[in-house]
Design a protein around this motif. Structure first.
Motif, short mmCIF file in Angstrom:
data_model
loop_
_atom_site.label_atom_id
_atom_site.label_comp_id
_atom_site.label_asym_id
_atom_site.label_seq_id
_atom_site.Cartn_x
_atom_site.Cartn_y
_atom_site.Cartn_z
N LEU A 27 17.70 60.92 15.56
CA LEU A 27 16.97 59.65 15.51
C LEU A 27 15.70 59.77 14.70
O LEU A 27 15.17 58.76 14.22
N SER A 62 22.72 55.60 8.83
CA SER A 62 23.33 55.84 10.14
C SER A 62 22.26 56.05 11.21
O SER A 62 22.38 55.54 12.32
N ALA A 63 21.19 56.79 10.87
CA ALA A 63 20.11 57.01 11.83
C ALA A 63 19.40 55.71 12.16
O ALA A 63 19.03 55.47 13.32
N ASN A 65 20.74 52.72 12.12
CA ASN A 65 21.65 51.99 12.99
C ASN A 65 21.63 52.55 14.41
O ASN A 65 21.68 51.78 15.39
N ALA A 66 21.58 53.88 14.53
CA ALA A 66 21.54 54.49 15.86
C ALA A 66 20.26 54.13 16.59
O ALA A 66 20.27 53.83 17.80
N GLU A 67 19.14 54.14 15.87
CA GLU A 67 17.87 53.77 16.49
C GLU A 67 17.90 52.31 16.95
O GLU A 67 17.44 51.99 18.05
N CYS A 166 26.93 67.26 15.35
CA CYS A 166 26.09 66.06 15.39
C CYS A 166 24.60 66.39 15.32
O CYS A 166 23.78 65.48 15.37
N LEU A 219 26.95 63.64 11.01
CA LEU A 219 25.80 62.73 11.00
C LEU A 219 26.04 61.51 10.13
O LEU A 219 25.49 60.44 10.39
N SER A 220 26.83 61.64 9.08
CA SER A 220 27.08 60.51 8.20
C SER A 220 28.25 59.69 8.72
O SER A 220 29.12 60.21 9.43
N ARG A 292 29.80 58.58 19.37
CA ARG A 292 30.37 58.68 18.02
C ARG A 292 31.89 58.82 18.07
O ARG A 292 32.61 58.18 17.31
N ALA A 474 23.36 54.97 21.05
CA ALA A 474 22.89 55.46 19.76
C ALA A 474 24.02 56.09 18.97
O ALA A 474 24.15 55.86 17.76
N ALA A 478 25.58 54.42 15.61
CA ALA A 478 25.46 55.13 14.33
C ALA A 478 26.66 54.88 13.44
O ALA A 478 26.57 55.00 12.22
#
Length: 643
Positions: A27, A62-63, A65-67, A166, A219-220, A292, A474, A478
């Motif tokens: 994040l 992606s980060a 969106n997760a936040e 992750c 992560l992506s 995820r 989150a 993501a």
């Protein structure tokens, strides 16, 4: 376990606790400046640099969106819950009609007719939307602009490998500090920062584990899909990913890990309120990683057989409105014995008086009797509530394993149950009264019992597991961006998302399986071997063995949502279950065993001759086919190979 207020700076401005962000380092990427745009000349001169820049941009998006997904749970969702607890459903509907501040409720009201569509239609719509966002599922063929995610995992440590894929990779600038902090936690095997991941590079059918896969492979966004390879095995394809889904679900549901608990006899799972006691440093990473994986399963049209409660998916995946019935999906026994009982107890007096009296007339004798009955009913309800000794608190651990006898104040309870001033305060996301361990001292009375029930349900379904819910959200967010989650909220319910993720509930429906089966050759549809196979599936094998056959032939542990008509193949397209025969040099061999092409949902059966079974006795042939199926699925090495 509520995170302590550790300042947070910019993190607190974003509405996320700094300790929560520290527990999920990916994040932190959302707070970093976005990568500068790449000029066309640079991309042309250095394609590798362009690819790296594209990857960095995808990780950054992606980060973010997760936040946003975590903030939707911890800030916007809690504001909604506080308003609902203080004012109830009617006031929430009025607030929506007034200003539409709660988008989830507005979407429900605007598109109610979409929720009446059958689940297979909704599943197809969701697949199309996900593939519009993430691109088509690749069948192993490179697609321009679509870069998938490749994971190398160990069967014995699927959760550990998943979490490390992750995690944010160590770079030159902050590698030393992170390594020192990680080594201080070396007692936790899941925090080993020095371990790298090795991916098998297939050359001549052999496996060379020379290419190292660093942390952060997951992560992506998985544009094009996720491919999985088990270390030490040569197999590849969709079936390995389905097997990996099943292993991740199996390990996550293991109560020894302390991540989930079941209050309905193992039918569904809900986050454990004390998961942080068992896995203090890694439990939120587990929940984020599972979010995820659940999104990836939806993207591929496959199943992650981890059946979480409807209320959890409502909050973590959709951000839907709270209802008293949410507790029914978490703990049906508690819902009936407490929520239903108190609701019926407090609505009884109002249902006993059916007449309306005119104030201009003198009270009649029977009216005085009715007033006396109403007073008696209210007194009885008040005394019953006092005898129940209800407090605005709940057990610290409902399972009784951790902190026996200890209690915690509700996630949120207004200071006065019916004052408009407290109701207006509850909509303030910065209001921290819900973190108090004291809770309101006012007793539960007929006037505030409805507020008490809403506070109790909100605490048991969300408040006690708010950090686990936000971490899962989150991870899910993501991959599934906010606009798509908003659209899905207006079409799907938490119960339907649970079915889409985990597959159909209940036992495997053999009749639906048979009805949606294809045959490699037309003659197999009426052959003796096929008849013996279906007789064994229907009348010989027990439900658990049918699941093993399904897993052997498709890699799935549960049928997909909508039944066997929705099986997908290697490239994510429709691929019905198919019955074929073994190769000509093997089909007639004594004790020949079935084989499977799990990526293509195909099972190859040995040929059984009618003259060997009393001139076509299907029952005897079914027993023999069942024996061979059991041997193929329960004896031998568990894994995949290319053939």
């Amino acid at each position: 376990h509520v995170f302590p207020d550790s300042g947070g700076g910019d993190t607190k401005k974003r509405g996320l606790d700094a300790s929560f962000v520290k527990a999920l380092p990916f994040l932190e990427r959302a707070a970093e400046p976005p990568p500068p745009p790449l000029r066309a000349a640079e991309a042309h001169l250095n394609p590798f640099f362009a690819m790296q820049r594209s990857h960095a941009e995808a990780v950054f998006a992606s980060a973010r969106n997760a936040e946003a997904a975590a903030r939707a749970v911890l800030v916007d969702g809690e504001a909604h819950l506080r308003f609902w607890i203080a004012e109830g459903d009617d006031a929430l509907e009025s607030a929506v009609a007034r200003d539409g501040s709660y988008s989830y409720a507005r979407d429900h009201l605007a598109q109610t007719h979409l929720r009446a569509l059958p689940l297979p239609v909704k599943r197809k719509w969701l697949l199309e939307m996900l593939r519009w966002e993430l691109g088509p599922v690749s069948a192993g063929v490179p697609v321009p602009g679509v870069q998938g995610v490749s994971l190398a995992v160990d069967r014995a440590a699927v959760l550990r490998d998943l979490c490390k894929h992750c995690e944010v990779p160590l770079d030159e600038n902050r590698g030393a500090s992170l390594r020192s902090s990680v080594k201080a936690d070396s007692a936790d095997s899941d925090s080993d920062a020095e371990e790298s991941f090795e991916v098998s590079n297939e050359t001549d059918g052999t496996t060379n584990e020379t290419k190292s896969f660093a942390r952060g492979a997951f992560l992506s966004p998985p544009r094009g899909g996720v491919s999985v390879r088990f270390r030490g095995e040569r197999g590849e394809g969709a079936a390995l990913r389905r097997e990996w889904f099943a292993l991740v679900a199996e390990k996550s549901a293991d109560f020894a890990h302390g991540l989930f608990v079941s209050h309905d006899g193992g039918v569904t799972l809900h986050p454990h309120a004390c998961s942080g006691v068992v896995n203090a440093k890694t439990h939120l990473k587990y929940f984020a990683a599972l979010g995820r994986v659940a999104a990836v399963a939806l993207y591929h049209g496959e199943t992650l057989p981890l059946r979480l409660t409807d209320a959890f998916f409502d909050r973590a995946a959709l951000g839907a409105r709270a209802r008293l019935e949410d507790l029914r999906s978490v703990d049906p026994t508690l819902f009936e014995s407490k929520v239903e009982y108190l609701r019926e107890l407090c609505t009884e007096p109002s249902t006993k008086t059916a007449k309306t009296r005119k104030t201009s007339q003198a009270p009649r004798t029977e009216d005085r009797y009715e007033e006396t009955d109403d007073d008696d009913d209210e007194t009885r309800v008040t005394s019953t509530l006092r005898a129940l000794d209800l407090e605005w608190r709940d057990a610290a651990d409902p399972t009784g394993v951790f902190f026996p006898g200890e209690t915690r104040a509700f996630f949120y309870a207004p200071e006065t149950s019916s004052s408009s001033s407290s109701a207006s305060q509850t909509t303030d996301p910065t209001d921290d009264r819900f973190t108090s361990d004291e809770g309101p001292s006012a007793p539960v009375t007929p006037a505030n019992v409805a507020c008490y029930l809403r506070a109790f349900v909100a605490h048991r379904t969300y408040g006690s597991v708010k950090w686990q819910t936000a971490a899962f959200a989150a991870g899910f967010g993501a991959i599934v961006p906010a606009p798509l989650r908003n659209r899905a909220r207006s079409v799907l319910s938490g119960a339907e998302v649970s079915v889409l993720v985990a597959g159909e509930r209940g036992e495997v429906d053999v009749l639906d399986w048979k009805r949606n089966t294809g045959y490699a050759e037309a003659s197999l549809a009426v052959s003796f071997s096929t008849a013996c196979f279906w007789h064994a599936m229907e009348h010989v094998l027990i439900p658990a063995e049918r699941v093993e056959i399904l897993r052997f032939a498709t890699g799935l542990s549960t049928p997909p949502a909508g039944g066997f008509a929705n099986l997908v193949g290697y490239a994510g397209d429709a691929a019905p279950f198919t019955v074929a025969e073994l190769a000509s040099d093997k089909r007639d061999a004594p004790n020949a065993l079935p084989m499977a092409h799990a990526c293509f949902n195909t099972i190859r059966l040995p040929r059984l001759r009618e003259e060997d079974f009393g001139n076509g006795d299907v029952q005897a042939g079914g027993l023999e086919m069942a024996r061979r199926l059991r041997v193929a699925t329960t004896h031998g090495f568990c894994g995949f190979d290319n053939f």
